[in-house]
Design a protein around this motif. Structure first.
Motif, PDB file in Angstrom:
ATOM      1  N   GLY A 259       2.345   0.512 -13.222  1.00 36.65           N
ATOM      2  CA  GLY A 259       3.411   0.077 -13.657  1.00 36.65           C
ATOM      3  C   GLY A 259       4.199   1.442 -13.118  1.00 36.65           C
ATOM      4  N   GLN A 260       4.425   3.029 -13.568  1.00 37.83           N
ATOM      5  CA  GLN A 260       5.735   3.490 -13.152  1.00 37.83           C
ATOM      6  C   GLN A 260       5.303   3.615 -11.257  1.00 37.83           C
ATOM      7  N   VAL A 261       4.667   3.947 -10.865  1.00 40.59           N
ATOM      8  CA  VAL A 261       4.073   4.088  -9.480  1.00 40.59           C
ATOM      9  C   VAL A 261       5.228   2.695  -9.220  1.00 40.59           C
ATOM     10  N   ALA A 262       4.657   1.849  -9.049  1.00 39.56           N
ATOM     11  CA  ALA A 262       5.372   0.544  -8.484  1.00 39.56           C
ATOM     12  C   ALA A 262       6.235   0.221  -9.111  1.00 39.56           C
ATOM     13  N   MET A 263       7.429   0.721  -9.819  1.00 34.91           N
ATOM     14  CA  MET A 263       8.699   0.506 -10.225  1.00 34.91           C
ATOM     15  C   MET A 263       9.181   1.837  -9.254  1.00 34.91           C
ATOM     16  N   GLY A 264       8.886   3.110  -8.681  1.00 36.04           N
ATOM     17  CA  GLY A 264       9.260   3.610  -7.579  1.00 36.04           C
ATOM     18  C   GLY A 264       9.093   3.941  -7.057  1.00 36.04           C
ATOM     19  N   ARG A 265       8.329   2.875  -6.079  1.00 34.11           N
ATOM     20  CA  ARG A 265       7.910   2.135  -5.330  1.00 34.11           C
ATOM     21  C   ARG A 265       9.462   0.824  -4.504  1.00 34.11           C
ATOM     22  N   HIS A 266       9.664   0.071  -6.015  1.00 32.45           N
ATOM     23  CA  HIS A 266       9.786  -0.363  -5.675  1.00 32.45           C
ATOM     24  C   HIS A 266      11.390  -0.856  -5.341  1.00 32.45           C
ATOM     25  N   TYR A 267      11.594   0.157  -6.205  1.00 30.72           N
ATOM     26  CA  TYR A 267      13.213   1.482  -6.652  1.00 30.72           C
ATOM     27  C   TYR A 267      13.970   1.725  -4.595  1.00 30.72           C
ATOM     28  N   ARG A 268      12.202   2.170  -4.041  1.00 28.77           N
ATOM     29  CA  ARG A 268      12.637   2.468  -2.787  1.00 28.77           C
ATOM     30  C   ARG A 268      12.803   1.804  -2.134  1.00 28.77           C
ATOM     31  N   ASP A 269      12.517   1.124  -1.811  1.00 30.23           N
ATOM     32  CA  ASP A 269      12.221  -0.240  -1.002  1.00 30.23           C
ATOM     33  C   ASP A 269      13.338  -1.133  -1.370  1.00 30.23           C
ATOM     34  N   LEU A 270      14.111  -0.966  -2.372  1.00 24.72           N
ATOM     35  CA  LEU A 270      15.276  -1.983  -2.976  1.00 24.72           C
ATOM     36  C   LEU A 270      16.458  -1.199  -1.967  1.00 24.72           C
ATOM     37  N   ILE A 271      16.414  -0.130  -1.996  1.00 24.50           N
ATOM     38  CA  ILE A 271      17.459   1.258  -1.295  1.00 24.50           C
ATOM     39  C   ILE A 271      17.914   1.225  -0.307  1.00 24.50           C
ATOM     40  N   GLU A 272      16.049   0.803   0.299  1.00 22.33           N
ATOM     41  CA  GLU A 272      16.104   0.902   1.828  1.00 22.33           C
ATOM     42  C   GLU A 272      16.333  -0.074   2.568  1.00 22.33           C
ATOM     43  N   ARG A 273      16.176  -1.114   1.949  1.00 26.42           N
ATOM     44  CA  ARG A 273      16.621  -2.430   1.825  1.00 26.42           C
ATOM     45  C   ARG A 273      17.838  -2.344   2.071  1.00 26.42           C
ATOM     46  N   HIS A 274      18.238  -2.105   1.095  1.00 26.76           N
ATOM     47  CA  HIS A 274      19.891  -2.092   1.235  1.00 26.76           C
ATOM     48  C   HIS A 274      20.963  -1.762   2.816  1.00 26.76           C
TER      49      HIS A 274
ATOM     50  N   MET B 276      15.082  11.733  -5.411  1.00 26.13           N
ATOM     51  CA  MET B 276      14.359  12.887  -4.884  1.00 26.13           C
ATOM     52  C   MET B 276      12.800  12.391  -4.669  1.00 26.13           C
ATOM     53  N   VAL B 277      12.179  12.210  -5.557  1.00 26.91           N
ATOM     54  CA  VAL B 277      11.261  11.633  -5.234  1.00 26.91           C
ATOM     55  C   VAL B 277      10.999  10.607  -4.919  1.00 26.91           C
ATOM     56  N   CYS B 278      11.616   9.495  -4.641  1.00 29.22           N
ATOM     57  CA  CYS B 278      11.472   8.031  -4.750  1.00 29.22           C
ATOM     58  C   CYS B 278      11.917   7.518  -3.983  1.00 29.22           C
ATOM     59  N   ILE B 279      12.669   8.565  -3.530  1.00 31.92           N
ATOM     60  CA  ILE B 279      14.098   7.759  -1.744  1.00 31.92           C
ATOM     61  C   ILE B 279      13.918   9.342  -0.682  1.00 31.92           C
ATOM     62  N   GLU B 280      13.553  10.302  -1.127  1.00 32.67           N
ATOM     63  CA  GLU B 280      13.085  11.352  -0.423  1.00 32.67           C
ATOM     64  C   GLU B 280      11.868  12.117  -0.159  1.00 32.67           C
ATOM     65  N   GLY B 281      11.104  11.490  -1.499  1.00 31.14           N
ATOM     66  CA  GLY B 281       9.807  11.585  -0.522  1.00 31.14           C
ATOM     67  C   GLY B 281       9.426  13.095  -1.415  1.00 31.14           C
ATOM     68  N   LYS B 282      10.217  14.186  -2.085  1.00 27.11           N
ATOM     69  CA  LYS B 282      10.082  15.312  -2.153  1.00 27.11           C
ATOM     70  C   LYS B 282       9.227  14.895  -3.573  1.00 27.11           C
ATOM     71  N   SER B 283       8.714  16.580  -4.254  1.00 33.11           N
ATOM     72  CA  SER B 283       7.403  15.996  -4.686  1.00 33.11           C
ATOM     73  C   SER B 283       8.492  16.844  -5.906  1.00 33.11           C
ATOM     74  N   LEU B 284       7.233  17.092  -7.349  1.00 32.75           N
ATOM     75  CA  LEU B 284       7.968  17.630  -8.619  1.00 32.75           C
ATOM     76  C   LEU B 284       8.206  18.741  -7.779  1.00 32.75           C
ATOM     77  N   ARG B 285       7.256  19.871  -7.611  1.00 28.21           N
ATOM     78  CA  ARG B 285       7.845  21.801  -7.156  1.00 28.21           C
ATOM     79  C   ARG B 285       9.011  21.378  -6.458  1.00 28.21           C
ATOM     80  N   ASP B 286       9.072  21.141  -4.848  1.00 30.13           N
ATOM     81  CA  ASP B 286      10.795  20.567  -4.436  1.00 30.13           C
ATOM     82  C   ASP B 286      11.650  20.474  -5.398  1.00 30.13           C
ATOM     83  N   VAL B 287      11.075  19.649  -6.064  1.00 29.11           N
ATOM     84  CA  VAL B 287      12.585  19.601  -7.582  1.00 29.11           C
ATOM     85  C   VAL B 287      12.896  20.756  -7.809  1.00 29.11           C
ATOM     86  N   LEU B 288      12.405  21.361  -8.499  1.00 29.41           N
ATOM     87  CA  LEU B 288      12.394  22.457  -9.005  1.00 29.41           C
ATOM     88  C   LEU B 288      12.295  23.650  -8.234  1.00 29.41           C
ATOM     89  N   GLU B 289      11.962  23.882  -7.560  1.00 27.54           N
ATOM     90  CA  GLU B 289      12.826  25.252  -6.408  1.00 27.54           C
ATOM     91  C   GLU B 289      14.297  24.580  -5.613  1.00 27.54           C
TER      92      GLU B 289
END
Length: 240
Positions: free
Chosen positions: A103-118, A190-203
């Motif tokens: 469910g969490q993964v589906a929500m992250g992808r839905h948010y990404r798709d919404l942003i890209e479509r808009h 950073m994660v949902c739209i930019e495709g960054k990993s958690l490691r990328d976010v921390l660094e």
């Protein structure tokens, strides 16, 4: 006639063979599994992908349904792997559970798709006013769809909130180093739209990558993805 220049190293190995091996490795990464058939072309530039079986529910009567494979000629399909696939694959190699629920993964992808479509909506016409003036009534339908997407994005961002996923304690800069607070919105984007990993976010925010910080940012993102789905979320801020 085609001429080739072969440079031989001091150990007598031709560099031409090394180049051939490099190209072969690139082609191997783009190879399509046999389960998908030969209709999907090999494309090394496609990047990482995952194989899946297209399914749909088919009514079998009496209100009952069963899953049915609908792949072309019974074959599997592929889609580009996103950051959630990469993170799931990383923990799977360590024999651990997925970091996020379906469910969490589906929500992250839905948010990404919404942003890209808009974001792409403006490519159809230079302005909403120009679209409204179009004939056939299709302009109005397009505008309504764009406005619905914008309203949903606004609602989801309101649920994300302006708080912090991980914040820096009130200490002197000389003590906390280069660490900066990771806001909720920045973490999700950073994660949902930019495709960054958690490691990328921390660094990117100056945090050391180790068990405690990685766990904190993962839990924060999981909570935010739940929050985006509805108002029942009662999140918390991690302070390190």
């Amino acid at each position: 006639m085609t001429e080739h220049v072969v440079i031989v190293a001091s150990d007598g190995v031709a560099r031409l063979q090394a180049e051939a091996d490099r190209i072969a490795a690139i082609k191997a990464r783009g190879a399509v599994p046999s389960a998908c058939g030969d209709e999907i072309p090999e494309a090394p530039a496609r990047g990482a992908f995952r194989v899946f079986e297209p399914m749909r529910l088919r009514s079998v009567g009496s209100g009952e349904y069963e899953a049915q494979h609908v792949g072309y000629r019974g074959r599997s399909a592929i889609r580009n792997a996103d950051v959630f696939d990469v993170m799931a694959a990383a923990v799977a190699r360590k024999k651990k559970s997925p970091p996020f629920t379906p469910g969490q993964v589906a929500m992250g992808r839905h948010y990404r798709d919404l942003i890209e479509r808009h974001a792409c909506a403006g490519l159809r016409c230079s302005s909403l006013e120009a679209v409204r003036s179009g004939g056939g009534g299709q302009g109005g339908e397009f505008v309504d769809a764009v406005l619905r997407d914008r309203e949903e994005i606004t609602l989801m961002r309101r649920r994300i909130g302006t708080g912090s996923a991980i914040e820096v304690r009130r200490v002197r800069p000389s003590k906390r180093g280069s660490r900066t607070t990771i806001t909720n919105q920045r973490l999700v984007d950073m994660v949902c739209i930019e495709g960054k990993s958690l490691r990328d976010v921390l660094e990117a925010h100056g945090w050391s990558v180790y068990g405690e910080t990685t766990k904190a940012v993962r839990q924060a993102l999981a909570g935010l993805l739940d929050a985006m789905a509805g108002p029942a979320y009662t999140g918390h801020i991690q302070s390190l």
